[in-house]
Design a protein around this motif. Structure first.
Motif, PDB file in Angstrom:
ATOM      1  N   VAL A 116      49.483 -31.650  41.206  1.00 48.52           N
ATOM      2  CA  VAL A 116      49.290 -32.939  40.541  1.00 48.52           C
ATOM      3  C   VAL A 116      48.023 -33.634  41.031  1.00 48.52           C
ATOM      4  O   VAL A 116      47.326 -34.299  40.256  1.00 48.52           O
ATOM      5  CB  VAL A 116      50.521 -33.854  40.735  1.00 48.52           C
ATOM      6  N   PHE A 117      47.685 -33.456  42.316  1.00 48.41           N
ATOM      7  CA  PHE A 117      46.479 -34.079  42.865  1.00 48.41           C
ATOM      8  C   PHE A 117      45.214 -33.399  42.337  1.00 48.41           C
ATOM      9  O   PHE A 117      44.192 -34.046  42.139  1.00 48.41           O
ATOM     10  CB  PHE A 117      46.504 -34.026  44.397  1.00 48.41           C
ATOM     11  N   TYR A 118      45.301 -32.086  42.115  1.00 46.58           N
ATOM     12  CA  TYR A 118      44.153 -31.375  41.553  1.00 46.58           C
ATOM     13  C   TYR A 118      43.888 -31.853  40.124  1.00 46.58           C
ATOM     14  O   TYR A 118      42.737 -32.084  39.725  1.00 46.58           O
ATOM     15  CB  TYR A 118      44.387 -29.863  41.527  1.00 46.58           C
ATOM     16  N   GLU A 119      44.955 -32.015  39.366  1.00 45.89           N
ATOM     17  CA  GLU A 119      44.822 -32.419  37.961  1.00 45.89           C
ATOM     18  C   GLU A 119      44.233 -33.813  37.848  1.00 45.89           C
ATOM     19  O   GLU A 119      43.426 -34.083  36.951  1.00 45.89           O
ATOM     20  CB  GLU A 119      46.193 -32.340  37.280  1.00 45.89           C
ATOM     21  N   GLU A 120      44.606 -34.708  38.746  1.00 43.84           N
ATOM     22  CA  GLU A 120      44.122 -36.084  38.682  1.00 43.84           C
ATOM     23  C   GLU A 120      42.690 -36.233  39.187  1.00 43.84           C
ATOM     24  O   GLU A 120      41.962 -37.131  38.751  1.00 43.84           O
ATOM     25  CB  GLU A 120      45.045 -36.997  39.502  1.00 43.84           C
ATOM     26  N   SER A 121      42.269 -35.344  40.112  1.00 41.79           N
ATOM     27  CA  SER A 121      40.957 -35.496  40.752  1.00 41.79           C
ATOM     28  C   SER A 121      39.913 -34.473  40.327  1.00 41.79           C
ATOM     29  O   SER A 121      38.750 -34.569  40.715  1.00 41.79           O
ATOM     30  CB  SER A 121      41.120 -35.403  42.284  1.00 41.79           C
ATOM     31  N   GLY A 122      40.341 -33.470  39.551  1.00 41.46           N
ATOM     32  CA  GLY A 122      39.415 -32.397  39.203  1.00 41.46           C
ATOM     33  C   GLY A 122      39.246 -31.393  40.321  1.00 41.46           C
ATOM     34  O   GLY A 122      38.219 -30.711  40.412  1.00 41.46           O
ATOM     35  N   GLY A 123      40.263 -31.320  41.197  1.00 47.73           N
ATOM     36  CA  GLY A 123      40.205 -30.420  42.338  1.00 47.73           C
ATOM     37  C   GLY A 123      40.838 -29.072  42.058  1.00 47.73           C
ATOM     38  O   GLY A 123      40.965 -28.654  40.913  1.00 47.73           O
ATOM     39  N   GLY A 124      41.242 -28.388  43.139  1.00 49.80           N
ATOM     40  CA  GLY A 124      41.830 -27.069  42.977  1.00 49.80           C
ATOM     41  C   GLY A 124      41.886 -26.326  44.292  1.00 49.80           C
ATOM     42  O   GLY A 124      42.042 -26.925  45.352  1.00 49.80           O
ATOM     43  N   ILE A 125      41.697 -25.022  44.235  1.00 49.76           N
ATOM     44  CA  ILE A 125      41.764 -24.166  45.407  1.00 49.76           C
ATOM     45  C   ILE A 125      40.356 -23.727  45.817  1.00 49.76           C
ATOM     46  O   ILE A 125      39.511 -23.457  44.961  1.00 49.76           O
ATOM     47  CB  ILE A 125      42.645 -22.921  45.135  1.00 49.76           C
ATOM     48  N   THR A 126      40.104 -23.689  47.122  1.00 50.10           N
ATOM     49  CA  THR A 126      38.838 -23.183  47.662  1.00 50.10           C
ATOM     50  C   THR A 126      39.146 -22.075  48.655  1.00 50.10           C
ATOM     51  O   THR A 126      39.976 -22.249  49.538  1.00 50.10           O
ATOM     52  CB  THR A 126      38.044 -24.300  48.372  1.00 50.10           C
ATOM     53  N   LEU A 127      38.471 -20.938  48.499  1.00 51.73           N
ATOM     54  CA  LEU A 127      38.598 -19.838  49.443  1.00 51.73           C
ATOM     55  C   LEU A 127      37.436 -19.919  50.424  1.00 51.73           C
ATOM     56  O   LEU A 127      36.278 -19.958  50.024  1.00 51.73           O
ATOM     57  CB  LEU A 127      38.591 -18.486  48.724  1.00 51.73           C
ATOM     58  N   SER A 128      37.767 -19.937  51.712  1.00 54.47           N
ATOM     59  CA  SER A 128      36.757 -20.078  52.742  1.00 54.47           C
ATOM     60  C   SER A 128      37.070 -19.106  53.871  1.00 54.47           C
ATOM     61  O   SER A 128      37.789 -18.134  53.689  1.00 54.47           O
ATOM     62  CB  SER A 128      36.719 -21.538  53.229  1.00 54.47           C
TER      63      SER A 128
END
Length: 304
Positions: free
Chosen positions: A126-138
């Motif tokens: 839900v936070f990704y959808e609201e902020s335009g975020g997602g998963i980052t591989l590092s």
């Protein structure tokens, strides 16, 4: 599109939620273990070795030698009042951790399936959808575990997640291309513009890295180079000029500067490793204004 193999296993050392510095929006960062580079200033030295490691806390240790006595592989030795744990001999049984009376040992690294990682990542969808975020591989380096990285990215796409990675770009271009096809945004680590100097600081030459960065730009990927500014290695104004020229030739107009810091210094002690920058003062933004301005004067929008 081929479905992701969610049973694929990989070695990670952390999953960090609510990150706002590793790609757009609010993100969950998955840190892979293992890296082909061995940067002398690395802030995550525990990420360089690809298997689980045992870390030793010298302040908690009572020097009882019990860990040495019970280690089935004899991977633990005692020298100059310090415990030394050889990760290349250790079989990861963690018996020493379980039986340490002072709790001075801890495991770094955990094998997880693609689905196991996603179960954590999707908790904050839900936070990704609201902020335009997602998963980052590092990492470490996700390309050091290419099959696991690919399957995790495919699964993330199946879940509708925006994908990002922080990478050194050191992998055969054919495989690199296959993996970044599933990546929306690439944070591209750039250590040095000069290949010989790059090898001095990291252990490898940079031709393949720059070639893959060029490829990513040509196929239309959004690429943000990140340059760690390291004292005595790449922090001269001439370095800034040459970095800018290299980026212009690739077709990039923006980069991020990361001032050298000492956040990972204590980890070298826990690993029993020598740290070449132990007494080097950290750099701050105000120390690098002229350095940043040199990029700007040479056609590259640099920021911290």
């Amino acid at each position: 599109m081929k479905k992701a193999d969610r049973t694929k296993k990989g070695m990670i050392f952390n999953i960090q939620k609510f990150s706002v510095n590793d790609g757009p929006g609010i993100r969950t960062v998955v840190f892979f273990k293992g890296c082909p580079l061995h940067c002398a200033w690395c802030a995550n030295p525990e990420s360089q070795y690809s298997e689980m490691q045992v870390l030793w806390n010298m302040e908690k240790c009572v020097r009882c030698h019990h860990c040495m006595e019970i280690c089935p592989k004899k991977a633990i030795t005692f020298f100059s009042n310090e415990i030394k744990i050889n990760p290349y001999i250790c079989n990861g049984c963690q018996k020493c951790i379980e039986e340490c009376p002072a709790r001075a040992l801890q495991a770094e690294g955990e094998e997880k399936t693609v689905q196991g990682v996603l179960d954590v990542v999707l908790q904050d969808k839900v936070f990704y959808e609201e902020s335009g975020g997602g998963i980052t591989l590092s990492g470490g380096e996700m390309l050091y575990q290419p099959d696991f990285a690919l399957q995790l990215l495919l699964a993330a796409k199946e879940e509708g997640l925006h994908t990002c990675c922080e990478t050194t770009g050191f992998l055969k271009t054919e495989l690199f291309a296959k993996i970044i096809e599933q990546v929306d945004y690439i944070l591209f680590d750039m250590k040095h513009w000069n290949s010989k100097k790059h090898k001095e600081g990291t252990g490898i030459y940079n031709e393949l890295i720059l070639s893959n960065m060029t490829y990513a730009v040509k196929v239309g990927k959004k690429v943000l180079p990140r340059i760690p500014v390291i004292p005595g290695f790449n922090d001269s104004l001439e370095d800034a000029i040459q970095f800018a020229a290299t980026l212009r030739n690739i077709g990039i107009t923006t980069c991020q500067l990361l001032p050298f810091h000492q956040f990972g210094e204590n980890k070298y002690d826990l690993l029993g490793k020598h740290y070449a920058y132990k007494h080097q003062p950290s750099l701050h933004k105000e120390d690098l204004e002229e350095y940043k301005d040199t990029f700007i004067k040479n056609g590259i929008k640099a920021f911290f």
